[in-house]
Design an enzyme around this catalytic site. Structure first.
Site, PDB file in Angstrom:
ATOM      1  N   TYR A   1       0.915  -1.288   0.004  1.00 49.17           N
ATOM      2  CA  TYR A   1       0.018   0.017   0.107  1.00 49.17           C
ATOM      3  C   TYR A   1       0.776   1.147   0.153  1.00 49.17           C
ATOM      4  O   TYR A   1       0.288   2.386  -0.362  1.00 49.17           O
ATOM      5  CB  TYR A   1      -1.083  -0.019   1.136  1.00 49.17           C
TER       6      TYR A   1
ATOM      7  N   LYS B   1       3.405 -15.279   2.913  1.00 51.03           N
ATOM      8  CA  LYS B   1       3.221 -15.906   1.525  1.00 51.03           C
ATOM      9  C   LYS B   1       4.476 -16.370   1.145  1.00 51.03           C
ATOM     10  O   LYS B   1       5.054 -15.801   0.167  1.00 51.03           O
ATOM     11  CB  LYS B   1       2.532 -15.059   0.495  1.00 51.03           C
TER      12      LYS B   1
ATOM     13  N   ASP C   1      -3.176 -17.935   1.884  1.00 50.24           N
ATOM     14  CA  ASP C   1      -4.416 -18.753   1.374  1.00 50.24           C
ATOM     15  C   ASP C   1      -5.033 -19.700   2.194  1.00 50.24           C
ATOM     16  O   ASP C   1      -6.043 -19.900   2.326  1.00 50.24           O
ATOM     17  CB  ASP C   1      -3.923 -19.459   0.078  1.00 50.24           C
TER      18      ASP C   1
ATOM     19  N   ASP D   1      -5.541  -6.400   5.952  1.00 51.12           N
ATOM     20  CA  ASP D   1      -6.845  -5.857   5.405  1.00 51.12           C
ATOM     21  C   ASP D   1      -7.878  -6.813   4.969  1.00 51.12           C
ATOM     22  O   ASP D   1      -9.057  -6.751   5.419  1.00 51.12           O
ATOM     23  CB  ASP D   1      -6.398  -5.040   4.336  1.00 51.12           C
TER      24      ASP D   1
ATOM     25  N   ASP E   1     -11.564  -8.240   7.102  1.00 49.73           N
ATOM     26  CA  ASP E   1     -12.822  -8.202   6.629  1.00 49.73           C
ATOM     27  C   ASP E   1     -13.597  -9.517   6.600  1.00 49.73           C
ATOM     28  O   ASP E   1     -14.854  -9.708   6.723  1.00 49.73           O
ATOM     29  CB  ASP E   1     -12.798  -7.560   5.070  1.00 49.73           C
TER      30      ASP E   1
END
Ligand code: NAD
Length: 385
Positions: A141, A192, A225, A249, A253
């Site tokens: 970001y 990851k 994942d 982020d 959610d």
């Protein structure tokens, strides 16, 4: 205590939920005899409209001089033009960077009264009590961005660079490690590392910091994942999760669905302890966005914003009893069946934003007496973080 709070309502439902959060703050001040001085300032789309900047200098100045910041949400279709030079989200990213808020704590503790609002079966939700610690000022970001014509003349090429330094990973790991020590002693790091170089540095650094500084913790590493799947399959196994900016982020959610509605989840974005201060400086906000689809209609759930005030009291001001009293008032309100439409069971009567806010504020005084007289008489399973 006397404290200055900077309130940044922002856009969409932001002003609606911040109004109820401030009602709750005033109820706490009156029940416990504190003097909270609230200064309001613009951020996001509202600030672009008024000043041309999503983060005006006056807003930053107010936040720097305050003891803590309470934020609503920013953004909305009005400012969504992809070609726009200034965007509301720049205000949000800018304030996090400017104030050095590198650790974002997002607790998820589903309330039994909201079980019907969650897509998961109630038995999966029993005993879920986790906190995601998301790195907030690094990663993709904040990396270099570019967009331009493709060299072969066919279409365009766009780039977002993801960067992490050892020091950025160390400091957020320390926040997560210290939190896990005060909780159930389990830390899950999500990355990851099978694909990304930044994730390999992340995993190596988290492993070293935990081994050297938090050897008591049980440390688990998950690929992002797989973590997305485990969060729904075995959510009660998680205690503290630490992860990088974008993964945090997205996963929070997803985790909001454990709680039934994104509208009930609070967050704290913490920086370093300022010189001479006893606690970390922080910005406190619900995790939801500006929800333009329901803005201005009294439909927004104010619980995430109100619980963000509880986190502000605890983390920025060190007012644990006050935080617990407010959390207990929220629990009590939800238990009584008073909730907005997003959280209500199908067919049940939904209350407005203001009705929920007023009900919580009205219950604070009663819980302040309980909390003062008994350290254990609080909100069910204990505090949120
Ligand atoms: P959103 O979180 O605003 O809304 C997602 C869904 O959740 C919508 O259906 C909305 O009605 C619902 N919802 C959100 N908050 C709620 C609440 N308090 N009570 C009841 N329902 C609620 O996400 P989005 O729709 O993807 O984004 C809308 C705007 O918000 C965009 O401009 C986005 O950039 C911005 N945004 C801002 C923040 C922030 O300020 N921290 C975070 C996320 C998105």
């Amino acid at each position: 205590m006397r404290a200055v709070i900077a309130a940044l309502p922002g856009d969409g439902v932001g002003p609606e939920v911040v109004a109820e959060a401030l009602t709750a703050l005033r109820a706490v001040a009156s029940a416990f005899g504190h003097d909270f001085i609230v200064g309001e300032a613009l951020i996001g789309g509202a600030a672009i409209d008024a000043t041309g900047s999503p983060l005006p200098a006056e807003t930053l100045g107010l936040c720097r001089s305050a003891d803590a910041v309470l934020l609503g949400a920013v953004g909305g279709p009005k400012w969504d033009d992809p070609g726009a030079r200034v965007r509301p989200e720049q205000g949000l990213l800018g304030i996090r960077k400017e104030l050095g808020l590198f650790a974002n704590l997002r607790p998820v503790r589903p309330h039994p009264a909201l079980a019907a609002a969650s897509p998961l079966r109630p038995e999966r939700l029993a005993d879920v009590d986790l906190v995601v610690v998301r790195e907030l000022t690094g990663g993709i970001y904040f990396g270099a961005k570019s967009r331009g014509p493709a060299p072969d003349g066919r279409g365009e090429v766009a780039t977002d660079v993801c960067t992490y330094s050892t020091q950025e990973i160390e400091r957020v790991t320390r926040v997560a490690g210290a939190l896990a020590l005060r909780r159930r002693g389990r830390l899950t790091s999500i990355d990851k590392a099978n694909v990304l170089e930044t994730s390999r540095l992340w995993r190596q650094t988290v492993t070293r910091v935990v081994r050297e500084e938090f050897p008591q913790l049980e440390l688990e590493h998950l690929l992002v994942d797989a973590a997305a799947m485990h969060l729904l399959r075995r959510p009660a196994d998680f205690d503290v999760i630490v992860t990088e900016n974008m993964f945090g982020d997205i996963l929070t959610d997803e985790a909001s669905m454990l709680a039934g509605s994104i509208g009930v989840l609070p967050s704290a974005s913490l920086g370093d302890v300022r010189p001479g201060a006893a606690h970390r400086f922080g910005l406190f906000e619900p995790i939801h966005g500006s929800a333009p689809d329901i803005a201005g209609r009294g439909l927004a759930n104010p619980v995430g914003a109100i619980l963000s005030v509880a986190m502000l009291l605890r983390h920025a001001l060190g007012l644990e009893a006050e935080a617990r009293a407010l959390e207990a008032a929220v629990d009590d309100t939800l238990q009584s069946g008073l909730m907005t439409a997003d959280a209500a069971a199908p067919g049940a009567r939904a209350s407005s934003t203001a009705e929920v806010g007023a009900a919580v504020a009205a219950r604070v005084a009663a819980h302040s007496v309980l909390v003062i007289h008994s350290a254990t008489a609080t909100c069910g399973k204990g505090e949120y973080v």
